[in-house]
Design an enzyme around this catalytic site. Structure first.
Site, mmCIF file in Angstrom:
data_model
loop_
_atom_site.group_PDB
_atom_site.id
_atom_site.type_symbol
_atom_site.label_atom_id
_atom_site.label_comp_id
_atom_site.label_asym_id
_atom_site.label_seq_id
_atom_site.Cartn_x
_atom_site.Cartn_y
_atom_site.Cartn_z
ATOM 1 N N VAL A 11 3.309 -1.576 9.669
ATOM 2 C CA VAL A 11 2.225 -0.965 10.448
ATOM 3 C C VAL A 11 2.778 0.159 11.333
ATOM 4 O O VAL A 11 2.214 1.262 11.396
ATOM 5 C CB VAL A 11 1.533 -2.043 11.325
ATOM 6 C CG1 VAL A 11 0.506 -1.412 12.260
ATOM 7 C CG2 VAL A 11 0.873 -3.087 10.446
ATOM 8 N N GLU A 159 -1.709 -2.211 1.964
ATOM 9 C CA GLU A 159 -0.470 -1.762 1.337
ATOM 10 C C GLU A 159 -0.819 -1.019 0.053
ATOM 11 O O GLU A 159 -1.707 -1.430 -0.683
ATOM 12 C CB GLU A 159 0.433 -2.963 1.010
ATOM 13 C CG GLU A 159 1.025 -3.547 2.259
ATOM 14 C CD GLU A 159 2.088 -4.600 1.972
ATOM 15 O OE1 GLU A 159 2.674 -4.588 0.878
ATOM 16 O OE2 GLU A 159 2.295 -5.436 2.862
ATOM 17 N N GLY A 257 -9.080 -14.243 -10.031
ATOM 18 C CA GLY A 257 -7.723 -14.133 -10.550
ATOM 19 C C GLY A 257 -6.820 -15.230 -10.049
ATOM 20 O O GLY A 257 -7.285 -16.336 -9.709
ATOM 21 N N GLY A 261 -2.291 -12.931 -1.986
ATOM 22 C CA GLY A 261 -0.997 -13.162 -1.334
ATOM 23 C C GLY A 261 -0.778 -12.049 -0.335
ATOM 24 O O GLY A 261 -1.727 -11.471 0.183
ATOM 25 N N CYS A 264 -0.539 -10.481 4.894
ATOM 26 C CA CYS A 264 -1.681 -10.487 5.830
ATOM 27 C C CYS A 264 -2.647 -11.647 5.614
ATOM 28 O O CYS A 264 -2.793 -12.494 6.502
ATOM 29 C CB CYS A 264 -2.424 -9.169 5.719
ATOM 30 S SG CYS A 264 -1.343 -7.760 5.984
ATOM 31 N N ARG A 331 5.874 -10.928 -0.447
ATOM 32 C CA ARG A 331 5.590 -11.995 0.517
ATOM 33 C C ARG A 331 4.345 -12.786 0.087
ATOM 34 O O ARG A 331 3.326 -12.194 -0.248
ATOM 35 C CB ARG A 331 5.401 -11.399 1.922
ATOM 36 C CG ARG A 331 6.721 -11.003 2.545
ATOM 37 C CD ARG A 331 6.535 -10.333 3.868
ATOM 38 N NE ARG A 331 6.065 -8.962 3.711
ATOM 39 C CZ ARG A 331 5.807 -8.144 4.738
ATOM 40 N NH1 ARG A 331 5.958 -8.562 5.968
ATOM 41 N NH2 ARG A 331 5.405 -6.907 4.521
HETATM 42 C C1 UGA Z 1 -5.274 -6.568 3.709
HETATM 43 C C2 UGA Z 1 -6.625 -5.927 4.083
HETATM 44 O O1 UGA Z 1 -7.309 -5.508 2.907
HETATM 45 C C3 UGA Z 1 -6.416 -4.707 5.003
HETATM 46 O O2 UGA Z 1 -7.686 -4.217 5.420
HETATM 47 C C4 UGA Z 1 -5.640 -5.168 6.242
HETATM 48 O O3 UGA Z 1 -5.363 -4.085 7.116
HETATM 49 C C5 UGA Z 1 -4.312 -5.764 5.797
HETATM 50 O O4 UGA Z 1 -4.574 -6.894 4.918
HETATM 51 C C6 UGA Z 1 -3.574 -6.218 7.028
HETATM 52 O O5 UGA Z 1 -4.046 -7.126 7.710
HETATM 53 O O6 UGA Z 1 -2.578 -5.594 7.401
HETATM 54 P P1 UGA Z 1 -3.349 -6.021 1.920
HETATM 55 O O7 UGA Z 1 -2.776 -7.351 2.297
HETATM 56 O O8 UGA Z 1 -2.463 -4.834 1.853
HETATM 57 O O9 UGA Z 1 -4.535 -5.608 2.950
HETATM 58 O O10 UGA Z 1 -3.963 -6.192 0.478
HETATM 59 P P2 UGA Z 1 -5.413 -6.289 -0.185
HETATM 60 O O11 UGA Z 1 -5.627 -5.084 -1.009
HETATM 61 O O12 UGA Z 1 -6.440 -6.648 0.781
HETATM 62 O O13 UGA Z 1 -5.170 -7.513 -1.195
HETATM 63 C C7 UGA Z 1 -4.794 -8.791 -0.706
HETATM 64 C C8 UGA Z 1 -4.681 -9.772 -1.843
HETATM 65 O O14 UGA Z 1 -5.972 -10.106 -2.362
HETATM 66 C C9 UGA Z 1 -3.862 -9.281 -3.046
HETATM 67 O O15 UGA Z 1 -3.014 -10.333 -3.478
HETATM 68 C C10 UGA Z 1 -4.906 -8.960 -4.086
HETATM 69 O O16 UGA Z 1 -4.443 -9.064 -5.397
HETATM 70 C C11 UGA Z 1 -5.953 -10.033 -3.787
HETATM 71 N N1 UGA Z 1 -7.314 -9.691 -4.253
HETATM 72 C C12 UGA Z 1 -7.965 -8.628 -3.724
HETATM 73 C C13 UGA Z 1 -7.934 -10.497 -5.194
HETATM 74 O O17 UGA Z 1 -7.364 -11.494 -5.680
HETATM 75 N N2 UGA Z 1 -9.209 -10.192 -5.580
HETATM 76 C C14 UGA Z 1 -9.890 -9.139 -5.070
HETATM 77 O O18 UGA Z 1 -11.057 -8.926 -5.459
HETATM 78 C C15 UGA Z 1 -9.252 -8.330 -4.127
#
Ligand code: UGA
Length: 441
Positions: A11, A159, A257, A261, A264, A331
């Protein structure tokens, strides 16, 4: 205007680089000597598309300075953003020790210069943290006036898309205690024309956890429905589409899916659950969100068993180790649970990932002992009895499946991200399964 950033983790680094790119002079404090050296050489310490270029440019243009000294930064900067880590304790609560030690140093510096400073908390912190920092800042002022005021400004960076998320946010949340801090933050964010929600710090802190927990809830919800689809012969992709057109629901975060993970969602869910429970509020909904998610890798292994019958002695090719594509972050990746379950069934595992192999080996050395890693994706298929696609990297979606099939012992593919074309897989003669649909035989 000079801006201070404490902590050059994910961040902090993205925030610092993007503020510098907006024209601010940004002073970043990083205590880790190895990281600091790298940053001063304009080398990014994290993988984030586009970050290295902006880091290099803004260092060259003199807008980005890295140091291990808090005091000169506090001297020069009216606003200091706290971006230190808040990892999970075993009970799910957040470890606030880095916040405390940074606060102590900032307070000592302001007591010395006797000038008021705004400390803006960007780290994800439990509700009440800004109030708590305010209290300890008075404690560390040794009876003198505390020269710091606290504001809360949670980040919503994803990310892999963090720079765009910073530059084009959907909203900016600002928990402030006075018109003075509101004025400073209004100046800092004057070039952004998205909604700015000014509120108190407790509310701002909850917005962050409530947002992440809600998004995670959507994912576990759709995964729960996907389990039903598999039992009754329905199609989760169409269900997500059918639900998603309702603007009250929205299509995002309804992709079934292997589960979520990263650094966050799992950590923030645990911390929010801990907060709710500690205040005697029934947060058990989040317990279910977590347990559904933790069960996903086992669900995938059970599905693979339906396809292969016996896993013992079989070689399984795992595509993807990172928790999502376009990052090297492993992570809390669902790949770990999957691989451990496969190994305990007696299977051997060969794995590949475009960016995550080194981090996986460092973070999970015990699990890694049981895996053969391949940097070249073609090599992972060699004599495999099945493929499990864990991370929906573009590289895997674009594979030439006809050629892949020729390398396998058995043409079996489990697509744990629903990202491959079912018709294409069928045409190529695979026994293909994805999530929330019956296995195509
Ligand atoms: C998440 C939030 O989306 C951000 O808004 C937030 O700022 C961030 O955490 C944080 O707190 O710093 P991030 O962890 O980078 O962001 O990733 P995401 O794109 O949100 O995906 C998280 C997980 O959910 C991944 O493992 C992804 O594969 C999974 N996912 C996402 C699903 O299994 N299905 C979905 O429909 C969407």
């Amino acid at each position: 205007m000079n801006i201070g950033v404490i902590g050059a983790g994910y961040v902090g680094l993205v925030t610092a680089v993007c503020f510098a790119d907006l024209g601010f002079k940004v002073h970043v404090v990083e205590k880790d000597a190895v990281k600091l050296k790298k940053l001063n050489e304009a080398q990014s310490t994290i993988y984030e598309p586009g970050l290295t270029e902006l880091l290099d440019l803004n260092i060259k243009q003199g807008r980005l300075i890295f140091t291990d000294q808090i005091k000169p930064v506090v001297e020069q900067c009216e606003a200091v953003f706290l971006c230190v880590g808040t990892p999970s304790f075993i009970d799910g609560s957040a470890d606030m020790s880095q916040i405390e030690s940074a606060t102590k140093e900032i307070v000592e510096s302001t007591t010395f210069i006797k000038q008021k400073r705004l400390v803006v908390v960007k780290s994800t912190v439990p509700v009440g943290t800004a109030e708590w920092i305010d209290k300890i800042s008075k404690l560390y002022s040794n009876g003198e006036t505390s020269y710091i005021e606290i504001a809360s400004n949670p980040e919503f960076l994803r990310e892999g898309a963090a720079i765009r998320d910073f530059k084009e946010p959907e909203r900016i949340v600002l928990g402030v205690a006075s018109e003075w801090s509101k004025g400073i933050l209004n100046r800092i964010y004057s070039s952004f024309d998205c909604p700015k929600i000014f509120t108190d710090s407790n509310t701002a802190e909850i917005i962050k956890y409530a947002s992440n927990s809600f998004l995670a809830t959507k994912i576990s919800y759709i995964n729960m429905v996907a389990n039903l689809c598999e039992k009754v012969g329905a199609d989760i992709s169409k269900i997500s589409e059918g639900m998603g057109y309702d603007i009250r629901i929205g299509r995002d975060f309804l992709n079934a899916g292997i589960g979520f993970g990263g650094s966050c969602f799992p950590k923030d869910l645990r911390a929010f659950l801990h907060t709710g429970m500690s205040k005697n509020v029934d947060f058990s909904l989040l317990e279910k969100v977590i347990s559904i998610n933790e069960d996903r890798p086992t669900q995938m292994v059970n599905k693979l068993k339906e396809m292969l019958w016996v896993l013992s002695g079989k070689k399984i090719a795992v595509l993807g180790l990172t928790f999502k594509p376009n990052t090297d972050d492993v992570r809390e990746t669902p790949a770990v649970g999957l691989i451990e379950a496969l190994v305990s069934e007696g299977a051997t595992v060969a794995a590949t990932d475009p960016l995550g192999i080194d981090n996986f080996v460092n973070m999970y050395p015990e699990t890694a002992k049981n895996i053969t890693f391949h940097h070249n994706v073609e090599e992972v298929f060699n004599e495999s009895h099945a493929i499990v696609l864990v991370t929906d990297w573009k590289e895997y979606k674009e594979l030439d499946w006809k050629s892949v099939k020729a390398l396998l012992k058995l043409p079996v593919v489990l697509d744990a991200r629903n990202c491959l074309d079912t018709d294409l897989m069928m045409e190529n003669g695979f026994l293909y399964a994805c999530v929330g649909r019956e296995i195509n035989k």
